[in-house]
Design a protein around this motif. Structure first.
Motif, PDB file in Angstrom:
ATOM      1  N   GLN A  79       0.837  -1.212   0.000  1.00 29.43           N
ATOM      2  CA  GLN A  79       0.000   0.000   0.000  1.00 29.43           C
ATOM      3  C   GLN A  79       0.868   1.258   0.000  1.00 29.43           C
ATOM      4  O   GLN A  79       0.583   2.216  -0.722  1.00 29.43           O
ATOM      5  N   LEU A  80       1.944   1.242   0.789  1.00 31.10           N
ATOM      6  CA  LEU A  80       2.859   2.387   0.825  1.00 31.10           C
ATOM      7  C   LEU A  80       3.512   2.607  -0.541  1.00 31.10           C
ATOM      8  O   LEU A  80       3.594   3.730  -1.036  1.00 31.10           O
ATOM      9  N   LYS A  81       3.968   1.503  -1.141  1.00 31.84           N
ATOM     10  CA  LYS A  81       4.593   1.600  -2.468  1.00 31.84           C
ATOM     11  C   LYS A  81       3.616   2.143  -3.503  1.00 31.84           C
ATOM     12  O   LYS A  81       3.961   2.998  -4.326  1.00 31.84           O
ATOM     13  N   GLU A  82       2.387   1.625  -3.457  1.00 34.65           N
ATOM     14  CA  GLU A  82       1.357   2.052  -4.416  1.00 34.65           C
ATOM     15  C   GLU A  82       1.028   3.532  -4.222  1.00 34.65           C
ATOM     16  O   GLU A  82       0.900   4.287  -5.198  1.00 34.65           O
ATOM     17  N   SER A  83       0.897   3.973  -2.967  1.00 43.10           N
ATOM     18  CA  SER A  83       0.597   5.390  -2.677  1.00 43.10           C
ATOM     19  C   SER A  83       1.727   6.294  -3.153  1.00 43.10           C
ATOM     20  O   SER A  83       1.483   7.372  -3.706  1.00 43.10           O
ATOM     21  N   LYS A  84       2.957   5.859  -2.953  1.00 43.13           N
ATOM     22  CA  LYS A  84       4.120   6.644  -3.396  1.00 43.13           C
ATOM     23  C   LYS A  84       4.117   6.757  -4.927  1.00 43.13           C
ATOM     24  O   LYS A  84       4.331   7.834  -5.480  1.00 43.13           O
ATOM     25  N   ARG A  85       3.829   5.627  -5.622  1.00 44.04           N
ATOM     26  CA  ARG A  85       3.789   5.622  -7.082  1.00 44.04           C
ATOM     27  C   ARG A  85       2.684   6.559  -7.596  1.00 44.04           C
ATOM     28  O   ARG A  85       2.899   7.361  -8.505  1.00 44.04           O
ATOM     29  N   LYS A 125       9.717  11.204   0.711  1.00 44.55           N
ATOM     30  CA  LYS A 125      10.895  10.726   1.452  1.00 44.55           C
ATOM     31  C   LYS A 125      10.792   9.249   1.832  1.00 44.55           C
ATOM     32  O   LYS A 125      11.707   8.700   2.428  1.00 44.55           O
ATOM     33  N   LEU A 126       9.688   8.637   1.473  1.00 47.55           N
ATOM     34  CA  LEU A 126       9.469   7.242   1.866  1.00 47.55           C
ATOM     35  C   LEU A 126      10.234   6.303   0.935  1.00 47.55           C
ATOM     36  O   LEU A 126       9.841   6.082  -0.202  1.00 47.55           O
ATOM     37  N   ASP A 127      11.353   5.799   1.424  1.00 46.51           N
ATOM     38  CA  ASP A 127      12.151   4.861   0.626  1.00 46.51           C
ATOM     39  C   ASP A 127      12.395   3.543   1.352  1.00 46.51           C
ATOM     40  O   ASP A 127      12.868   2.593   0.750  1.00 46.51           O
ATOM     41  N   SER A 128      12.090   3.532   2.668  1.00 45.67           N
ATOM     42  CA  SER A 128      12.413   2.320   3.436  1.00 45.67           C
ATOM     43  C   SER A 128      11.417   2.137   4.577  1.00 45.67           C
ATOM     44  O   SER A 128      10.648   3.042   4.904  1.00 45.67           O
ATOM     45  N   VAL A 129      11.442   0.933   5.151  1.00 40.24           N
ATOM     46  CA  VAL A 129      10.620   0.608   6.325  1.00 40.24           C
ATOM     47  C   VAL A 129      11.501  -0.124   7.338  1.00 40.24           C
ATOM     48  O   VAL A 129      12.558  -0.660   6.994  1.00 40.24           O
ATOM     49  N   TYR A 130      11.045  -0.149   8.570  1.00 41.96           N
ATOM     50  CA  TYR A 130      11.737  -0.904   9.614  1.00 41.96           C
ATOM     51  C   TYR A 130      10.956  -2.187   9.879  1.00 41.96           C
ATOM     52  O   TYR A 130       9.732  -2.164  10.001  1.00 41.96           O
ATOM     53  N   LEU A 131      11.666  -3.302   9.962  1.00 42.66           N
ATOM     54  CA  LEU A 131      11.034  -4.594  10.224  1.00 42.66           C
ATOM     55  C   LEU A 131      11.605  -5.214  11.498  1.00 42.66           C
ATOM     56  O   LEU A 131      12.823  -5.200  11.712  1.00 42.66           O
ATOM     57  N   PRO A 142      15.091  -1.098   2.407  1.00 42.89           N
ATOM     58  CA  PRO A 142      14.407  -0.429   1.293  1.00 42.89           C
ATOM     59  C   PRO A 142      13.114  -1.183   1.003  1.00 42.89           C
ATOM     60  O   PRO A 142      13.024  -2.393   1.261  1.00 42.89           O
ATOM     61  N   LEU A 143      12.111  -0.498   0.474  1.00 41.91           N
ATOM     62  CA  LEU A 143      10.789  -1.105   0.273  1.00 41.91           C
ATOM     63  C   LEU A 143      10.843  -2.422  -0.495  1.00 41.91           C
ATOM     64  O   LEU A 143      10.246  -3.410  -0.079  1.00 41.91           O
ATOM     65  N   ASP A 144      11.568  -2.449  -1.613  1.00 33.67           N
ATOM     66  CA  ASP A 144      11.620  -3.675  -2.426  1.00 33.67           C
ATOM     67  C   ASP A 144      12.302  -4.822  -1.678  1.00 33.67           C
ATOM     68  O   ASP A 144      11.880  -5.974  -1.766  1.00 33.67           O
TER      69      ASP A 144
END
Length: 199
Positions: A79-85, A125-131, A142-144
């Motif tokens: 969802q984050l990736k789609e929103s950024k795109r 600025k959204l390029d990464s997430v914390y897991l 990074p998201l991918d």
């Protein structure tokens, strides 16, 4: 006598297959000296199967919690990736001059079972997430890469689940066999004692 419990076959994880006693007389040649020992070995094997079954059930319960969590995380990152795109496409099409328009995403996230909080993310600025990786370790991806890692974990979790379910089915069958065996041993001994007292 103990030879009967030596596994002739095992499942792929090395769990021994339970033997089936067709005739107790073939297993116990000297009832006065052998019965207690054989009975105790069969009861011990039955308890081992039950212990393994409990352990596997716990592993399955853990996976049944872990799998939906991984799936939820994948949904959020997608969802984050789609929103950024979409925000990037919108900006390119409209050539937006207004700061922040369509560049922010606000959503609710779960803190625990009954508590949620709200967060706003700057999509530019959204390029990464914390897991969470477990053992109180959190890493930035990074998201991918996060999606790739979570998909790998999801695949492995489903594979583990299949294996555990197979083991549980195998254990269930062997527990039944051992329960029948111990019941037959017990009944055989009762009959034997009756015959001895009636003489």
């Amino acid at each position: 006598m103990a030879e009967i419990l030596k596994p002739k076959k095992t499942n792929p994880r090395g769990i021994p297959e339970a033997p089936f006693i067709e005739k107790v007389d073939n297993v116990i040649k000297d009832p006065d000296n052998e019965f207690q020992s054989v009975m105790s070995q069969f009861q011990q094997r039955l308890q081992q199967y039950k212990y393994m079954e409990l352990s596997k059930q716990q592993q399955l319960a853990d996976l049944n919690i872990k799998i939906p969590d991984i799936e939820k995380n994948l949904t959020v990152i997608d969802q984050l990736k789609e929103s950024k795109r979409e925000a990037q496409e919108y900006e390119e099409e409209e050539d937006i001059e207004e700061e922040g328009k369509s560049k922010e995403l606000t959503f609710n996230y779960e803190l625990n079972d009954t508590l949620y909080n709200q967060a706003t993310v700057n999509l530019e600025k959204l390029d990464s997430v914390y897991l969470w990786l477990g053992a109180e370790v959190m890493l930035e991806y990074p998201l991918d890469e996060a999606i790739e890692l979570l998909n790998e974990r999801l695949t492995k979790s489903y594979e583990q689940k299949t294996i555990i379910e197979e083991d549980l089915e195998f254990l269930k069958e062997n527990i039944t066999t051992m329960e029948v065996n111990t019941a037959r041993l017990f009944n055989w001994d009762v009959e034997r004692r009756k015959k001895l007292t009636s003489k």
